[in-house]
Enzyme design. Structure first.
Site, mmCIF file in Angstrom:
data_model
loop_
_atom_site.group_PDB
_atom_site.id
_atom_site.type_symbol
_atom_site.label_atom_id
_atom_site.label_comp_id
_atom_site.label_asym_id
_atom_site.label_seq_id
_atom_site.Cartn_x
_atom_site.Cartn_y
_atom_site.Cartn_z
ATOM 1 N N ASP A 1 88.091 37.195 20.149
ATOM 2 C CA ASP A 1 89.313 36.172 20.260
ATOM 3 C C ASP A 1 90.413 36.693 20.501
ATOM 4 O O ASP A 1 91.615 36.057 21.333
ATOM 5 C CB ASP A 1 90.221 35.908 18.528
ATOM 6 N N TYR B 1 91.387 44.609 16.428
ATOM 7 C CA TYR B 1 90.107 43.138 15.794
ATOM 8 C C TYR B 1 89.268 43.525 17.836
ATOM 9 O O TYR B 1 88.800 44.801 17.759
ATOM 10 C CB TYR B 1 90.200 42.044 16.452
ATOM 11 N N TRP B 2 90.162 42.559 18.921
ATOM 12 C CA TRP B 2 88.969 43.747 20.298
ATOM 13 C C TRP B 2 89.650 43.694 21.363
ATOM 14 O O TRP B 2 89.619 43.805 22.265
ATOM 15 C CB TRP B 2 88.763 41.644 20.255
ATOM 16 N N TYR C 1 89.563 29.257 4.407
ATOM 17 C CA TYR C 1 88.983 29.371 5.601
ATOM 18 C C TYR C 1 89.775 28.731 7.314
ATOM 19 O O TYR C 1 89.606 27.919 6.464
ATOM 20 C CB TYR C 1 88.069 29.635 6.494
ATOM 21 N N GLU D 1 82.245 45.348 10.455
ATOM 22 C CA GLU D 1 82.698 44.450 11.315
ATOM 23 C C GLU D 1 82.839 45.054 12.415
ATOM 24 O O GLU D 1 81.877 44.997 13.499
ATOM 25 C CB GLU D 1 84.177 43.547 10.491
ATOM 26 N N GLN E 1 80.739 28.976 20.855
ATOM 27 C CA GLN E 1 80.449 30.721 21.284
ATOM 28 C C GLN E 1 79.192 30.873 22.319
ATOM 29 O O GLN E 1 78.156 30.111 22.602
ATOM 30 C CB GLN E 1 80.586 31.306 19.296
ATOM 31 N N TRP F 1 77.274 32.321 17.120
ATOM 32 C CA TRP F 1 76.935 33.017 18.220
ATOM 33 C C TRP F 1 76.307 34.445 16.610
ATOM 34 O O TRP F 1 75.247 35.630 16.804
ATOM 35 C CB TRP F 1 77.327 34.399 19.024
ATOM 36 N N ASP F 2 77.225 34.722 15.383
ATOM 37 C CA ASP F 2 76.651 35.187 14.889
ATOM 38 C C ASP F 2 74.855 35.029 14.332
ATOM 39 O O ASP F 2 74.047 35.804 14.113
ATOM 40 C CB ASP F 2 77.541 34.994 13.022
#
Length: 528
Positions: free
Chosen positions: A225, A415-416, A134, A459, A163, A86-87
């Site tokens: 996430d 984060y979220w 990663y 971000e 995603q 989706w990025d």
């Protein structure tokens, strides 16, 4: 197979993505050295804005130039060194204003890694990146072996989950940036069969609740996430032992800004179990209908209808399907007492095992505002909820937080679980404009542009202060900044056939198209 799939299936598949070449061209001469904290910038970029709007446009273009690999764009060089699904869709939406060819290549590279069952994987791995850069890495996902039965590609390594489906929307907007280039390269006719297969996968393989909506089978699939929305469903999952994996994300980000080790252990367990089932859908411990994921699927179904029309087929059936999905979204996920949409846990034992809403207020519950067929009263209620005490949009906060300001789990930096993200606020800006809230949309647009510039294209940010969190020089932040800077001056509110106010470029509308929130009249730069 629908008529347009039959039409386009006769044509060749994806061509090898074209690389751009040459030296970057900038409106103000050669690029200046990177600012402190920026990554090194290399690679080609065409820069030809109609209005550079000071240095913000140039700075955003440098971020995208620095994160370009030659065939796709990494979200950030350190923390996210591969291509994310989706990025790339959001990145292409911004790239179309700089180089429509590069935007097309971005999407071609991603969809070139599609599986035979239709899924578009959430990561396409760059083989030149070390495995330990990663986690989870290609040797964890084992796509070419564990995913063989589901049709994983053999020539590229990917993850096995998905995603949010923003891709048809991105393809349509990239086409509109330079229709001549798109037609010359048969861009839409090559993309359409892949997008149609992607939607079929979601609407058939992922309708795990039986109500017509797609389920996510892992928190990473929804994109948010570690949202508190996942806390209850994840509590049923036994975490993988901490010694069984190493988190590379903590090498690049502060631990207090990232998901916890317990969260990560559960993510790894879910992904391991899914892999060990050969990526077969339907048997896992986690299955959630999410309002944002499904709203983006519906918006992309409208876009797919527009693509079908452009290719000479009728888009009526796809528009009608999108409106049926909108009705299902309202029926299954709308809570009128709370004034927003909620996730639905299909594995909950409540309600006789028929699933239950998760009573956590996330920004995902506001994002159906992007839908043109959303009932007027629901749209108006969502606008009030966005501006109320739980999200503070236009009042207490600079940008809408990812989670309820009053919730026990709220954390402005983790984060979220509270920070504001640029993609969700960009979607809210589009939704507000679609439903006639132009003043609120203008205010959010201004706040997004100010915060993007002040934070170094972070971000995500503290929703109150705009303090930068996570990676700097983040690609979708830069890309969506460019899209907002190219806001059309000639766009006018009109009424769609469904009776909803929408912001479209009236010069490009046709009688059969539904107006939807993402249409603009902006043209792209050079074709290089």
């Amino acid at each position: 197979m629908d008529s347009t799939t039959q039409l386009t299936a006769l044509r060749t598949g994806l061509t090898t993505p074209m690389r751009t070449s040459g030296t970057p061209v900038h409106a103000s001469g050669p690029p200046s050295p990177p600012e402190p904290g920026e990554i090194a910038r290399t690679g080609p970029l065409v820069y030809d804005p109609a209005d550079p709007s000071g240095s913000l446009h140039l700075r955003a273009s440098r971020v995208l130039n620095g994160n370009w690999t030659g065939t796709s764009t990494v979200p950030s060089r350190g923390l996210y060194p591969h291509q994310w699904s989706w990025d790339s869709a959001f990145i292409a939406i911004g790239l179309r204003h700089l180089s429509p060819l590069r935007a097309q290549t971005e999407l071609e590279t991603l969809l070139g890694a599609q599986w035979a069952d239709g899924r578009v994987p959430h990561i396409v791995f760059n083989p030149s990146v070390p495995l330990d850069a990663y986690f989870p890495s290609p040797d964890f996902w084992r796509s070419s072996t564990a995913g063989r039965a589901a049709g994983a590609p053999r020539t590229v390594q990917t993850s096995g989950i998905v995603q949010p489906p923003v891709h048809a929307l991105a393809v349509w907007l990239v086409h509109r940036a330079d229709p001549g280039l798109s037609r010359a390269r048969s861009f839409l006719s090559r993309m359409y069969p892949r997008l149609a297969a992607w939607h079929r996968y979601l609407l058939h393989r992922r309708d795990l609740g039986g109500g017509g909506l797609a389920c996510v089978v892992h928190p990473w699939e929804q994109g948010m996430d570690n949202s508190p929305c996942w806390d209850a469903p994840l509590s049923r999952v036994t975490p993988a032992p901490a010694r069984s994996f190493r988190r590379a994300d903590l090498d690049h980000g502060a631990p207090e800004d990232r998901p916890t080790d317990l969260d990560y252990g559960r993510y790894v367990r879910l992904a391991t179990d899914y892999r060990d089932r050969g990526y077969a859908d339907g048997g896992g411990e986690f299955a959630v209908e999410d309002p944002a994921f499904n709203a983006l699927l519906i918006a992309s179904e409208h876009a797919l209808a527009c693509i079908a029309q452009e290719l000479g087929a009728a888009g009526t059936a796809r528009h009608a399907r999108a409106e049926r999905l909108t009705a299902a979204l309202v029926e299954r996920l709308w809570d009128p007492a709370e004034g927003m949409f909620f996730c639905r846990d299909e594995r909950s034992e409540e309600n006789g095992g028929r699933g239950a809403l998760i009573p956590e207020r996330s920004v995902a519950g506001l994002l159906p505002l992007i839908l043109p067929a959303l009932p007027r009263d629901i749209a108006a209620t969502l606008v009030r909820t966005a501006g109320g005490p739980h999200f503070g949009l236009g009042g207490a906060t600079r940008l809408a937080p990812s989670y309820d300001l009053t919730g026990e789990a709220f954390d402005p930096h983790r984060y979220w679980r509270g920070p504001a993200w640029f993609n969700t606020n960009w979607l809210l800006e589009r939704g507000l404009r679609l439903h006639g809230e132009h003043g609120r949309a203008d205010g959010l647009r201004a706040a997004l542009l100010d915060t993007a510039g002040e934070s170094g294209f972070a971000e995500y940010v503290d929703p109150y202060t705009g303090e930068a969190c996570g990676a700097l020089g983040f690609s979708w932040t830069a890309a969506l900044t460019l899209d907002l800077l190219h806001e059309p001056s000639g766009a006018a509110p009109v009424v769609s056939p469904a009776g909803h106010d929408a912001l479209i470029d009236t010069a490009h509308s046709t009688a059969g198209q539904r107006a939807f929130a993402f249409e603009t009249g902006a043209k792209g730069g050079d074709r290089g």
